[in-house]
Write a protein that holds these residues in place. Structure first.
Motif, PDB file in Angstrom:
ATOM      1  N   ALA A 171      -2.732   4.391 -11.056  1.00 58.02           N
ATOM      2  CA  ALA A 171      -1.795   3.995  -9.997  1.00 58.02           C
ATOM      3  C   ALA A 171      -1.454   5.196  -9.123  1.00 58.02           C
ATOM      4  O   ALA A 171      -1.380   5.085  -7.888  1.00 58.02           O
ATOM      5  CB  ALA A 171      -0.536   3.405 -10.614  1.00 58.02           C
ATOM      6  N   GLN A 172      -1.262   6.356  -9.758  1.00 56.50           N
ATOM      7  CA  GLN A 172      -0.943   7.574  -9.002  1.00 56.50           C
ATOM      8  C   GLN A 172      -2.120   7.978  -8.120  1.00 56.50           C
ATOM      9  O   GLN A 172      -1.934   8.395  -6.966  1.00 56.50           O
ATOM     10  CB  GLN A 172      -0.604   8.707  -9.968  1.00 56.50           C
ATOM     11  CG  GLN A 172      -0.056   9.954  -9.287  1.00 56.50           C
ATOM     12  CD  GLN A 172       1.364   9.764  -8.796  1.00 56.50           C
ATOM     13  OE1 GLN A 172       2.258   9.433  -9.557  1.00 56.50           O
ATOM     14  NE2 GLN A 172       1.574   9.970  -7.500  1.00 56.50           N
ATOM     15  N   TYR A 173      -3.326   7.832  -8.638  1.00 54.22           N
ATOM     16  CA  TYR A 173      -4.540   8.183  -7.882  1.00 54.22           C
ATOM     17  C   TYR A 173      -4.657   7.317  -6.628  1.00 54.22           C
ATOM     18  O   TYR A 173      -4.909   7.818  -5.530  1.00 54.22           O
ATOM     19  CB  TYR A 173      -5.772   8.013  -8.775  1.00 54.22           C
ATOM     20  CG  TYR A 173      -7.077   8.194  -8.040  1.00 54.22           C
ATOM     21  CD1 TYR A 173      -7.603   9.462  -7.811  1.00 54.22           C
ATOM     22  CD2 TYR A 173      -7.789   7.084  -7.565  1.00 54.22           C
ATOM     23  CE1 TYR A 173      -8.803   9.637  -7.123  1.00 54.22           C
ATOM     24  CE2 TYR A 173      -8.984   7.247  -6.876  1.00 54.22           C
ATOM     25  CZ  TYR A 173      -9.481   8.516  -6.656  1.00 54.22           C
ATOM     26  OH  TYR A 173     -10.659   8.680  -5.967  1.00 54.22           O
ATOM     27  N   VAL A 174      -4.468   6.010  -6.799  1.00 53.37           N
ATOM     28  CA  VAL A 174      -4.560   5.095  -5.660  1.00 53.37           C
ATOM     29  C   VAL A 174      -3.486   5.429  -4.627  1.00 53.37           C
ATOM     30  O   VAL A 174      -3.746   5.468  -3.428  1.00 53.37           O
ATOM     31  CB  VAL A 174      -4.417   3.631  -6.123  1.00 53.37           C
ATOM     32  CG1 VAL A 174      -4.376   2.686  -4.915  1.00 53.37           C
ATOM     33  CG2 VAL A 174      -5.563   3.251  -7.055  1.00 53.37           C
ATOM     34  N   LYS A 175      -2.283   5.683  -5.096  1.00 50.81           N
ATOM     35  CA  LYS A 175      -1.186   6.009  -4.188  1.00 50.81           C
ATOM     36  C   LYS A 175      -1.479   7.308  -3.432  1.00 50.81           C
ATOM     37  O   LYS A 175      -1.356   7.375  -2.202  1.00 50.81           O
ATOM     38  CB  LYS A 175       0.118   6.138  -4.982  1.00 50.81           C
ATOM     39  CG  LYS A 175       1.378   6.227  -4.126  1.00 50.81           C
ATOM     40  CD  LYS A 175       1.800   7.652  -3.875  1.00 50.81           C
ATOM     41  CE  LYS A 175       3.102   7.689  -3.079  1.00 50.81           C
ATOM     42  NZ  LYS A 175       3.391   9.037  -2.567  1.00 50.81           N
ATOM     43  N   ASP A 176      -1.863   8.367  -4.167  1.00 51.22           N
ATOM     44  CA  ASP A 176      -2.085   9.675  -3.554  1.00 51.22           C
ATOM     45  C   ASP A 176      -3.231   9.657  -2.544  1.00 51.22           C
ATOM     46  O   ASP A 176      -3.214  10.413  -1.561  1.00 51.22           O
ATOM     47  CB  ASP A 176      -2.374  10.724  -4.627  1.00 51.22           C
ATOM     48  CG  ASP A 176      -1.143  11.040  -5.470  1.00 51.22           C
ATOM     49  OD1 ASP A 176      -0.041  10.651  -5.057  1.00 51.22           O
ATOM     50  OD2 ASP A 176      -1.299  11.662  -6.536  1.00 51.22           O
ATOM     51  N   ASP A 178      -1.168   2.174   2.960  1.00 50.09           N
ATOM     52  CA  ASP A 178      -0.087   2.907   2.304  1.00 50.09           C
ATOM     53  C   ASP A 178       1.212   2.107   2.281  1.00 50.09           C
ATOM     54  O   ASP A 178       2.128   2.405   1.506  1.00 50.09           O
ATOM     55  CB  ASP A 178       0.141   4.269   2.958  1.00 50.09           C
ATOM     56  CG  ASP A 178       0.527   4.182   4.429  1.00 50.09           C
ATOM     57  OD1 ASP A 178       0.393   3.085   5.009  1.00 50.09           O
ATOM     58  OD2 ASP A 178       0.945   5.209   4.985  1.00 50.09           O
ATOM     59  N   MET A 179       1.315   1.078   3.113  1.00 46.04           N
ATOM     60  CA  MET A 179       2.513   0.243   3.103  1.00 46.04           C
ATOM     61  C   MET A 179       2.573  -0.620   1.846  1.00 46.04           C
ATOM     62  O   MET A 179       3.613  -1.177   1.513  1.00 46.04           O
ATOM     63  CB  MET A 179       2.553  -0.634   4.361  1.00 46.04           C
ATOM     64  CG  MET A 179       2.650   0.192   5.643  1.00 46.04           C
ATOM     65  SD  MET A 179       2.653  -0.797   7.142  1.00 46.04           S
ATOM     66  CE  MET A 179       4.306  -1.508   7.079  1.00 46.04           C
ATOM     67  N   LEU A 180       1.441  -0.705   1.141  1.00 45.90           N
ATOM     68  CA  LEU A 180       1.380  -1.402  -0.153  1.00 45.90           C
ATOM     69  C   LEU A 180       1.274  -0.424  -1.311  1.00 45.90           C
ATOM     70  O   LEU A 180       1.970  -0.557  -2.313  1.00 45.90           O
ATOM     71  CB  LEU A 180       0.186  -2.363  -0.173  1.00 45.90           C
ATOM     72  CG  LEU A 180       0.214  -3.524   0.829  1.00 45.90           C
ATOM     73  CD1 LEU A 180      -1.104  -4.289   0.768  1.00 45.90           C
ATOM     74  CD2 LEU A 180       1.377  -4.456   0.524  1.00 45.90           C
ATOM     75  N   THR A 181       0.406   0.576  -1.175  1.00 47.95           N
ATOM     76  CA  THR A 181       0.141   1.488  -2.289  1.00 47.95           C
ATOM     77  C   THR A 181       1.309   2.415  -2.596  1.00 47.95           C
ATOM     78  O   THR A 181       1.388   2.963  -3.699  1.00 47.95           O
ATOM     79  CB  THR A 181      -1.122   2.327  -2.010  1.00 47.95           C
ATOM     80  OG1 THR A 181      -0.948   3.040  -0.772  1.00 47.95           O
ATOM     81  CG2 THR A 181      -2.346   1.426  -1.899  1.00 47.95           C
ATOM     82  N   ASP A 182       2.228   2.598  -1.634  1.00 50.79           N
ATOM     83  CA  ASP A 182       3.391   3.442  -1.908  1.00 50.79           C
ATOM     84  C   ASP A 182       4.247   2.867  -3.034  1.00 50.79           C
ATOM     85  O   ASP A 182       5.033   3.596  -3.648  1.00 50.79           O
ATOM     86  CB  ASP A 182       4.243   3.600  -0.649  1.00 50.79           C
ATOM     87  CG  ASP A 182       3.681   4.646   0.301  1.00 50.79           C
ATOM     88  OD1 ASP A 182       2.756   5.366  -0.102  1.00 50.79           O
ATOM     89  OD2 ASP A 182       4.159   4.718   1.450  1.00 50.79           O
ATOM     90  N   CYS A 183       4.123   1.572  -3.291  1.00 48.98           N
ATOM     91  CA  CYS A 183       4.892   0.945  -4.378  1.00 48.98           C
ATOM     92  C   CYS A 183       4.355   1.317  -5.755  1.00 48.98           C
ATOM     93  O   CYS A 183       5.042   1.125  -6.766  1.00 48.98           O
ATOM     94  CB  CYS A 183       4.865  -0.578  -4.231  1.00 48.98           C
ATOM     95  SG  CYS A 183       6.176  -1.255  -3.179  1.00 48.98           S
ATOM     96  N   LEU A 184       3.132   1.819  -5.811  1.00 50.73           N
ATOM     97  CA  LEU A 184       2.480   2.030  -7.106  1.00 50.73           C
ATOM     98  C   LEU A 184       3.028   3.225  -7.872  1.00 50.73           C
ATOM     99  O   LEU A 184       3.023   3.224  -9.106  1.00 50.73           O
ATOM    100  CB  LEU A 184       0.969   2.204  -6.909  1.00 50.73           C
ATOM    101  CG  LEU A 184       0.219   0.998  -6.354  1.00 50.73           C
ATOM    102  CD1 LEU A 184      -1.253   1.336  -6.146  1.00 50.73           C
ATOM    103  CD2 LEU A 184       0.372  -0.196  -7.301  1.00 50.73           C
ATOM    104  N   ALA A 185       3.478   4.259  -7.170  1.00 48.36           N
ATOM    105  CA  ALA A 185       3.921   5.471  -7.860  1.00 48.36           C
ATOM    106  C   ALA A 185       4.819   6.292  -6.944  1.00 48.36           C
ATOM    107  O   ALA A 185       4.835   6.119  -5.724  1.00 48.36           O
ATOM    108  CB  ALA A 185       2.718   6.309  -8.304  1.00 48.36           C
TER     109      ALA A 185
END
Length: 388
Positions: free
Chosen positions: A353-358, A367-374
């Motif tokens: 999850a951190q990898y996808v977010k970063d 990023d408007m979705l992936t920021d929720c991951l970590a």
């Protein structure tokens, strides 16, 4: 995101604990077969005046005036007397009068919080989306995502986004149900802050206060002022959201009003920032430890007072209403939680999850979705207003 993390000063907690213990004592007195072993107190912290309700709770565990012995107010005043004796040492002629005034102020402040934060000003008897605490509490991305699927882990409210970009809320109307409550909180909490400042000035001028007592007075005044500023800021962002909804950015007069409300919110945050700096200098523990963005043995990447240090709940509301960035339109805006770690606790899934977010930072719109991951990494603490 309810209390010390905002931060808010809520002696109402002590009042409600007295209320609960009196119910327990009443049940024991009515039925000899009923016996409670004791109570548990989840302590939110010690700073920002939270020692006051903790002391009330701890002392009440040993003895509280039961319903048969006196009223609820009698019990609250009894619980406050040792605290007031510390704030107002009997060292001069003004002590007795001042002690009574401080006691009256605290009881009145608790009653005001009970009235506005819990019951609200609803005309139909319901406090659904019309209780003050729903608006004073902080709102983060987790809460907003939960609201999409109708999961409620804190009091529901009229959301800022719904006011600005949707058709409002079928449950409540801003002008009729919410605006009067927010206005009342802003005005009455501001008045309460001024009243306490006056009592503190009298205590410092007329009593032989030691350094410890002076520090307690300063803390209570700062905490009360902070609560007042939060009420003012919440009212301002909601007024801005309501104006935005009606102006469509085409009416210059309304647009000026929108900007004025944003300025009012920003001014409140500026005042709060100064108080945070003053209080952190007086923390009983190094503020970098309790309020830093750092490694912890929990699922969080911050000390429990980091949200108070950064005022992220205040800035997040402001960023949403001011449309500070494209990301501000996302429910994942300014996420600082690790939901995978909190919910699942699996290291491999968390790292993914951190990898996808970063790897999607500034990759709009993903990023408007992936920021929720970590949450941001340890070396990437958010700073405001730069990161809005």
């Amino acid at each position: 995101n309810f209390d010390i993390n905002v931060p808010l000063f809520l002696p109402l907690y002590g009042d409600r604990r007295i209320h609960d213990l009196r119910m327990m004592r009443g049940a024991e007195e009515e039925n000899v077969a009923v016996s409670f072993d004791g109570q548990m107190n989840f302590c939110s912290g010690w700073e920002w005046g939270y020692w006051l309700q903790d002391v009330m709770t701890s002392r009440a565990a040993w003895g509280v005036i039961s319903p048969a012995e006196g009223s609820h107010e009698d019990a609250v005043r009894d619980a406050l007397k040792p605290i007031i004796a510390t704030l107002v040492p009997k060292s001069s002629m003004v002590a007795n009068t001042l002690a009574a005034s401080v006691e009256d102020w605290l009881v009145g402040y608790m009653n005001t919080q009970n009235e506005l934060l819990i019951h609200g000003l609803s005309k139909n008897g319901s406090n659904y989306k019309t209780n003050g605490h729903a608006y004073m509490a902080g709102k983060d991305s987790t809460f907003e995502v939960e609201s999409i699927v109708n999961v409620e882990t804190q009091p529901p409210l009229l959301m800022l986004r719904r006011m600005m970009h949707a058709d409002g809320d079928r449950d409540v109307n801003y002008e009729n149900d919410v605006q009067p409550l927010l206005k009342e909180m802003a005005e009455r909490f501001a008045l309460a802050s001024v009243e306490l400042e006056a009592l503190a000035a009298t205590a410092k001028a007329g009593l032989r206060l030691g350094e410890a007592e002076t520090k307690l007075w300063d803390e209570l005044c700062d905490a009360t002022k902070m609560t007042s500023l939060r009420a003012i800021q919440v009212y301002a962002v909601y007024e801005a959201a309501n104006t935005f909804r009606t102006l469509g950015k085409f009416v210059p007069a309304l647009n000026a009003k929108y900007e004025l409300h944003l300025k009012e919110a920003e001014t409140a945050i500026t005042g709060a920032t100064a108080i945070v700096a003053r209080r952190e200098a007086a923390y009983r523990v190094d503020s970098a430890r309790t309020g830093g963005w750092r490694w912890t043995p929990t699922s969080y990447r911050f000390g429990y007072l980091w949200t108070a240090h950064s005022l992220i709940y205040w800035w997040r509301d402001y960023g949403i209403v001011s449309q500070a960035s494209t990301e501000a339109k996302s429910y994942c805006y300014l996420n600082f939680q690790n939901p995978v770690d909190v919910i699942i606790g699996n290291e491999k899934v968390q790292k993914f999850a951190q990898y996808v977010k970063d790897n999607n930072v500034d990759n709009t719109p993903w990023d408007m979705l992936t920021d929720c991951l970590a949450a941001p990494e340890l070396g990437q603490e958010m700073k405001f207003p730069d990161d809005l």
